[in-house]
Design a protein around this motif. Sequence first.
Motif, PDB file in Angstrom:
ATOM      1  N   PRO A 288      25.807  -3.261  30.774  1.00  0.00           N
ATOM      2  CA  PRO A 288      24.985  -4.361  30.252  1.00  0.00           C
ATOM      3  C   PRO A 288      25.697  -5.175  29.180  1.00  0.00           C
ATOM      4  O   PRO A 288      25.585  -6.406  29.143  1.00  0.00           O
ATOM      5  N   SER A 289      26.448  -4.511  28.302  1.00  0.00           N
ATOM      6  CA  SER A 289      27.167  -5.231  27.243  1.00  0.00           C
ATOM      7  C   SER A 289      28.236  -6.142  27.825  1.00  0.00           C
ATOM      8  O   SER A 289      28.453  -7.259  27.346  1.00  0.00           O
ATOM      9  N   ALA A 324      21.973  -1.373  38.871  1.00  0.00           N
ATOM     10  CA  ALA A 324      22.517  -0.225  39.594  1.00  0.00           C
ATOM     11  C   ALA A 324      23.317   0.674  38.655  1.00  0.00           C
ATOM     12  O   ALA A 324      23.185   1.904  38.674  1.00  0.00           O
ATOM     13  N   ALA A 325      24.144   0.058  37.821  1.00  0.00           N
ATOM     14  CA  ALA A 325      24.937   0.837  36.868  1.00  0.00           C
ATOM     15  C   ALA A 325      24.045   1.465  35.802  1.00  0.00           C
ATOM     16  O   ALA A 325      24.296   2.588  35.348  1.00  0.00           O
ATOM     17  N   GLY A 326      22.980   0.766  35.405  1.00  0.00           N
ATOM     18  CA  GLY A 326      22.064   1.281  34.407  1.00  0.00           C
ATOM     19  C   GLY A 326      21.379   2.558  34.851  1.00  0.00           C
ATOM     20  O   GLY A 326      21.170   3.488  34.060  1.00  0.00           O
ATOM     21  N   LEU A 327      21.021   2.623  36.130  1.00  0.00           N
ATOM     22  CA  LEU A 327      20.392   3.824  36.673  1.00  0.00           C
ATOM     23  C   LEU A 327      21.338   5.020  36.594  1.00  0.00           C
ATOM     24  O   LEU A 327      20.938   6.129  36.214  1.00  0.00           O
ATOM     25  N   CYS A 365      18.890   2.411  29.008  1.00  0.00           N
ATOM     26  CA  CYS A 365      20.000   1.994  29.866  1.00  0.00           C
ATOM     27  C   CYS A 365      19.542   1.038  30.966  1.00  0.00           C
ATOM     28  O   CYS A 365      20.189   0.034  31.257  1.00  0.00           O
ATOM     29  N   LEU A 366      18.412   1.363  31.582  1.00  0.00           N
ATOM     30  CA  LEU A 366      17.883   0.511  32.642  1.00  0.00           C
ATOM     31  C   LEU A 366      17.318  -0.786  32.079  1.00  0.00           C
ATOM     32  O   LEU A 366      17.542  -1.873  32.621  1.00  0.00           O
ATOM     33  N   ALA A 423      11.197   0.867  23.409  1.00  0.00           N
ATOM     34  CA  ALA A 423       9.920   0.174  23.197  1.00  0.00           C
ATOM     35  C   ALA A 423      10.149  -1.276  22.780  1.00  0.00           C
ATOM     36  O   ALA A 423       9.482  -2.201  23.261  1.00  0.00           O
ATOM     37  N   SER A 424      11.112  -1.492  21.888  1.00  0.00           N
ATOM     38  CA  SER A 424      11.406  -2.865  21.464  1.00  0.00           C
ATOM     39  C   SER A 424      12.042  -3.661  22.594  1.00  0.00           C
ATOM     40  O   SER A 424      11.801  -4.873  22.724  1.00  0.00           O
ATOM     41  N   THR A 425      12.844  -3.014  23.442  1.00  0.00           N
ATOM     42  CA  THR A 425      13.493  -3.709  24.555  1.00  0.00           C
ATOM     43  C   THR A 425      12.468  -4.253  25.537  1.00  0.00           C
ATOM     44  O   THR A 425      12.628  -5.356  26.082  1.00  0.00           O
ATOM     45  N   VAL A 426      11.403  -3.497  25.789  1.00  0.00           N
ATOM     46  CA  VAL A 426      10.343  -3.953  26.695  1.00  0.00           C
ATOM     47  C   VAL A 426       9.729  -5.258  26.194  1.00  0.00           C
ATOM     48  O   VAL A 426       9.533  -6.220  26.956  1.00  0.00           O
TER      49      VAL A 426
END
Length: 446
Positions: A288-289, A324-327, A365-366, A423-426
């Motif tokens: 993601p980064s 896909a990579a996050g999973l 991660c996801l 929680a903050s990411t959501v």
Amino acid sequence: MEREHDFTQGPILSALLRFALPVLLALLLQAMYGAVDLQVVGRFGAAADISAVSTGSQIMQTVTMVITGLAMGVTVLLGQKIGEGRPDEAGRTVGCGICLFAAVTLIVTAVMLLAAPGMAVVMQAPADAFDGTVRYVRICSAGAVFIVAYNILGSIFRGLGDSNMPLITVAIACFFNIAGDLLLVGGFGMGVAGAAVATVAAQGISVALSMVIIRRRKLPFALTRADIRFDREITGRILRLGSPVALQDLLVSLSFLAIIAIANAMGTVASAGVGVAEKMCAFVMLVPSAYMQSMSAFVAQNIGAGREDRARRALACGIASSVAAGLLMGWAAFFHGDVLAGLFARDTAVIAAAWEYLKAYAIDCLLTSFLFCFTGYFNGCGQTVFVMFQGFAGALGVRLPMAFLVSRLSPGSLFHLGLSTPASTVVQIALCGGYFLRRKRGDAQA
């Protein structure tokens, strides 16, 4: 302009992947660069040494994030000028950026040298790790000129659409940092001070060797001595684009520092465990980064060329491949976090604490596969004020309040403490999705 620097035509996914892969490798080396200090100290030192390097490196990481965020102004503006086909203005942008960050270097050095003890107090560094934390921060701060130069080089080349040069820069630094750690920490037993000296020396050598390489390369813009000066208009644009990102990165980093301070108050083992987990997070968040940085440069060129439709398609491609990579990384962190933590610590209690904290990051991660691509897209569009707003909303509205609440309701649970991050990411994803749809409807009506 060389074809490899042009993102405004041709297949999107393949071009994005070709650019993102060197960025990913550079971030991998950067993560190794930061983790080596902790790993070598963990092998040759005690839990207090791990805590000192962990807390000190997190403080310096905050400084680096602010510098990188401010440098985003150079990346975006340079990318737009390249996309518009204005190499002369691109050269003036780089020259002005050099002057601006020279001033930033002086400020950072002075402030960090004076504020190191106060920062260790704010971070609630454990008593047995306090002096080591101050020592680490001060030594790294003395080499702030290399930290700034190291990051501005990367921002310039990403704006050009060249992700290979930042990879070379990081590879050089990583090699010399590993060698320095093994020599100073493992060989001479310098502990925390040795880790800090190795970090600064590696960045200095990297900058020097990178400048030699750059002088031999043909760049898609002209840079003369006359361009290296303060230009009010260009400086203003760099600051308007970069300052919101820097402020958002600062607040986000401070929110994580607050979480680390909470963990520090739980004791040396919890402090060391969270420190190890934070280093591992640099690895599990690699994809993601990488997409966040790549998306900014890719989108900036297309916005400069008037190809917003192409920029939107790049966002969709980035999210799909990042998920896909996050999973995969989330699965590894949740079910095998003890194995990962064992790479950086020998103490079984520290390993257990790190795994407990990592389980919360596995969920993130996801989620960050969506958020980081959105952030890169909006940065490339020049919508950095919105990026700052959603970062503020996540940190101040969710992450910090939830962390403090959990620390009182479940004072011994690092997993519950770590849940404040996903929680903050959501919330941030919801804000980004809403803003994206609003922009898209506005463009359709226009």
